[in-house]
Design a protein around this motif. Structure first.
Motif, PDB file in Angstrom:
ATOM      1  N   ILE A  20     -32.936  25.732 -57.723  1.00  0.00           N
ATOM      2  CA  ILE A  20     -33.239  27.097 -57.334  1.00  0.00           C
ATOM      3  C   ILE A  20     -32.221  27.431 -56.239  1.00  0.00           C
ATOM      4  CG2 ILE A  20     -35.011  28.698 -56.521  1.00  0.00           C
ATOM      5  CD1 ILE A  20     -35.785  27.141 -59.092  1.00  0.00           C
ATOM      6  N   ALA A  21     -31.537  28.566 -56.401  1.00  0.00           N
ATOM      7  CA  ALA A  21     -30.422  28.839 -55.491  1.00  0.00           C
ATOM      8  C   ALA A  21     -30.608  30.140 -54.733  1.00  0.00           C
ATOM      9  CB  ALA A  21     -29.117  28.897 -56.275  1.00  0.00           C
ATOM     10  N   SER A  22     -30.197  30.125 -53.483  1.00  0.00           N
ATOM     11  CA  SER A  22     -30.067  31.361 -52.715  1.00  0.00           C
ATOM     12  C   SER A  22     -28.883  32.138 -53.292  1.00  0.00           C
ATOM     13  CB  SER A  22     -29.798  31.007 -51.252  1.00  0.00           C
ATOM     14  OG  SER A  22     -28.957  31.969 -50.659  1.00  0.00           O
ATOM     15  N   LYS A  23     -28.962  33.456 -53.187  1.00  0.00           N
ATOM     16  CA  LYS A  23     -27.835  34.322 -53.617  1.00  0.00           C
ATOM     17  C   LYS A  23     -26.536  33.929 -52.927  1.00  0.00           C
ATOM     18  CE  LYS A  23     -28.651  39.005 -55.209  1.00  0.00           C
ATOM     19  NZ  LYS A  23     -29.638  38.804 -56.214  1.00  0.00           N
ATOM     20  N   LEU A  24     -26.657  33.299 -51.742  1.00  0.00           N
ATOM     21  CA  LEU A  24     -25.457  32.932 -50.980  1.00  0.00           C
ATOM     22  C   LEU A  24     -24.836  31.609 -51.431  1.00  0.00           C
ATOM     23  CD1 LEU A  24     -26.590  33.752 -47.308  1.00  0.00           C
ATOM     24  CD2 LEU A  24     -25.210  35.152 -48.871  1.00  0.00           C
ATOM     25  N   ALA A  25     -25.539  30.900 -52.315  1.00  0.00           N
ATOM     26  CA  ALA A  25     -25.039  29.575 -52.716  1.00  0.00           C
ATOM     27  C   ALA A  25     -23.743  29.706 -53.512  1.00  0.00           C
ATOM     28  CB  ALA A  25     -26.093  28.852 -53.549  1.00  0.00           C
ATOM     29  N   LYS A  26     -22.935  28.671 -53.401  1.00  0.00           N
ATOM     30  CA  LYS A  26     -21.688  28.615 -54.183  1.00  0.00           C
ATOM     31  C   LYS A  26     -21.623  27.227 -54.814  1.00  0.00           C
ATOM     32  CE  LYS A  26     -19.111  32.315 -52.637  1.00  0.00           C
ATOM     33  NZ  LYS A  26     -20.226  33.148 -52.228  1.00  0.00           N
ATOM     34  N   PHE A  27     -21.209  27.201 -56.068  1.00  0.00           N
ATOM     35  CA  PHE A  27     -21.172  25.938 -56.802  1.00  0.00           C
ATOM     36  C   PHE A  27     -19.750  25.644 -57.266  1.00  0.00           C
ATOM     37  CE2 PHE A  27     -25.419  27.492 -57.044  1.00  0.00           C
ATOM     38  CZ  PHE A  27     -26.233  26.377 -57.076  1.00  0.00           C
ATOM     39  N   GLY A  28     -19.428  24.370 -57.352  1.00  0.00           N
ATOM     40  CA  GLY A  28     -18.124  24.028 -57.908  1.00  0.00           C
ATOM     41  C   GLY A  28     -17.820  22.556 -57.758  1.00  0.00           C
ATOM     42  N   GLN A  29     -16.799  22.143 -58.492  1.00  0.00           N
ATOM     43  CA  GLN A  29     -16.285  20.756 -58.404  1.00  0.00           C
ATOM     44  C   GLN A  29     -14.819  20.877 -57.983  1.00  0.00           C
ATOM     45  OE1 GLN A  29     -19.895  19.063 -59.331  1.00  0.00           O
ATOM     46  NE2 GLN A  29     -18.065  17.960 -58.734  1.00  0.00           N
ATOM     47  N   PRO A  30     -14.590  21.046 -56.659  1.00  0.00           N
ATOM     48  CA  PRO A  30     -13.221  21.326 -56.204  1.00  0.00           C
ATOM     49  C   PRO A  30     -12.353  20.084 -56.004  1.00  0.00           C
ATOM     50  CG  PRO A  30     -14.743  21.454 -54.367  1.00  0.00           C
ATOM     51  CD  PRO A  30     -15.554  21.044 -55.553  1.00  0.00           C
ATOM     52  N   GLU A  31     -12.747  18.948 -56.606  1.00  0.00           N
ATOM     53  CA  GLU A  31     -12.006  17.702 -56.364  1.00  0.00           C
ATOM     54  C   GLU A  31     -10.523  17.809 -56.687  1.00  0.00           C
ATOM     55  OE1 GLU A  31     -14.997  17.845 -57.724  1.00  0.00           O
ATOM     56  OE2 GLU A  31     -16.305  16.338 -56.820  1.00  0.00           O
ATOM     57  N   MET A  32     -10.192  18.589 -57.733  1.00  0.00           N
ATOM     58  CA  MET A  32      -8.772  18.728 -58.123  1.00  0.00           C
ATOM     59  C   MET A  32      -7.914  19.199 -56.948  1.00  0.00           C
ATOM     60  SD  MET A  32      -8.144  18.131 -61.394  1.00  0.00           S
ATOM     61  CE  MET A  32      -9.428  17.197 -62.238  1.00  0.00           C
ATOM     62  N   ASN A  33      -8.538  20.016 -56.062  1.00  0.00           N
ATOM     63  CA  ASN A  33      -7.778  20.494 -54.892  1.00  0.00           C
ATOM     64  C   ASN A  33      -7.392  19.335 -53.978  1.00  0.00           C
ATOM     65  OD1 ASN A  33      -8.113  23.130 -55.685  1.00  0.00           O
ATOM     66  ND2 ASN A  33      -9.965  23.466 -54.466  1.00  0.00           N
ATOM     67  N   LEU A  34      -8.114  18.219 -54.100  1.00  0.00           N
ATOM     68  CA  LEU A  34      -7.824  17.040 -53.275  1.00  0.00           C
ATOM     69  C   LEU A  34      -7.021  16.016 -54.074  1.00  0.00           C
ATOM     70  CD1 LEU A  34     -11.455  16.602 -51.858  1.00  0.00           C
ATOM     71  CD2 LEU A  34      -9.535  17.643 -50.645  1.00  0.00           C
ATOM     72  N   GLY A  35      -6.657  16.386 -55.293  1.00  0.00           N
ATOM     73  CA  GLY A  35      -5.903  15.459 -56.145  1.00  0.00           C
ATOM     74  C   GLY A  35      -6.763  14.338 -56.691  1.00  0.00           C
ATOM     75  N   MET A  36      -8.072  14.598 -56.797  1.00  0.00           N
ATOM     76  CA  MET A  36      -8.952  13.533 -57.294  1.00  0.00           C
ATOM     77  C   MET A  36      -9.908  14.066 -58.340  1.00  0.00           C
ATOM     78  SD  MET A  36     -11.837  13.000 -54.294  1.00  0.00           S
ATOM     79  CE  MET A  36     -10.854  11.907 -53.328  1.00  0.00           C
TER      80      MET A  36
END
Ligand code: CAA
Length: 256
Positions: free
Chosen positions: A122-138
């Motif tokens: 259950i998420a607040s409208k302010l929540a953000k989701f993602g898998q940003p590992e690529m930005n770290l090269g992983m």
């Protein structure tokens, strides 16, 4: 154990665990996993707690695995870090009572993976989701490469992991990553309402349903249906099942 990262509140059959390391946006380090496992050890035998809720303090649910801890790791340590996280999240997924993620803010990387290991989100409208590992090269290390596609489909999983894009709660709802979006100030109220409803359902029927649904995913349809029939039969040994049916026929609320 003295908890330094987890804040724990147990009342009215519901345990709420708040991850509280807001200065690091609740990033998951080894201490977090030690504390969570210790708490789950304590919770496991308790029959008075029917639902577990996990949330985060501040503007993040969890902003990922702790990059400051990972930056010094060698390959073996990286493997161990991933394995420890995966085992803990598997444990949550298989935990005997339902686990709800109350996603109050950023759920990125390991945070999105933690939310996905819960039974629903259950998420607040302010929540953000993602898998940003690529930005770290992983690549992700707590099973996002597996759970994300199972929850949202192959295309969405490939898209989110390969782009490292962050999506809104409404987009997460659209792809099935979350089950409900609330106004930020209503998040905990909505989650507690839901938890209370589930906690009040037939005491053995809830954990049994969770176990069969989860086990069935890894089985073929025939075997999974057979498992359901076996468990369906077993419940007639339970007073709660008898009471549930009797109460219906006698037009009253079940006395659980
Ligand atoms: N690990 C360690 N520290 C983190 C962190 C993380 N994952 N995320 C945030 N922090 C820390 C920041 O370093 C910062 O610390 P200082 O104040 O000491 O500098 C503090 O939390 C606040 O963060 P920001 O100043 O960056 O806050 P912001 O509001 O400007 O940005 C954010 C918020 C977009 C979430 C940004 O913090 C961010 O991009 N965080 C990293 C997200 C990420 O890459 N997650 C994946 C981690 S890898 C992983 O999880 C692998 C796995 O699957 C196992």
């Amino acid at each position: 154990m003295e908890y330094r990262i987890l804040k724990i509140h147990i009342a009215d059959r519901i345990a709420v665990v708040t991850i509280s390391r807001p200065a690091a946006l609740n990033a998951l380090n080894s201490d977090f996993f030690n504390e969570l496992n210790h708490f789950l050890d304590d919770l496991e035998p308790r029959e008075d707690v029917k639902v577990l809720v996990i949330t985060g303090e501040g503007k993040a649910f969890v902003a990922g695995a702790d990059i400051a801890e990972m930056v010094h790791m060698n390959s073996e340590e990286g493997f161990n870090f991933s394995t420890k996280g995966q085992r803990t999240f598997d444990r949550l997924e298989q935990f005997g009572i339902p686990v709800i993620a109350a996603v109050n803010g950023y759920a990125l990387g390991g945070g999105c993976e933690l939310a996905m290991a819960c039974d629903f989100r259950i998420a607040s409208k302010l929540a953000k989701f993602g898998q940003p590992e690529m930005n770290l090269g992983m690549i992700p290390g707590y099973a996002a490469t597996q759970r994300l596609s199972r929850l949202t489909g192959l295309g969405n999983a490939l898209y989110l992991i390969l782009t490292a894009d962050t999506i809104t709660a409404d987009d997460a709802l659209r792809i099935g990553l979350v089950q409900k979006v609330t106004e930020p100030e209503m998040l905990m109220e909505e989650v507690m309402k839901l938890a209370t409803k589930i906690a009040g359902n037939g005491s053995q029927a809830v954990p049994t349903s969770k176990r069969i649904i989860r086990a069935g995913i890894a089985m073929n349809f025939q075997d999974a249906s057979e498992l359901e029939a076996v468990e369906f039969g077993k419940q007639f040994n339970h007073e709660a099942t008898k009471e549930g049916m009797k109460a219906f026929l006698e037009k009253r609320k079940p006395d659980w």
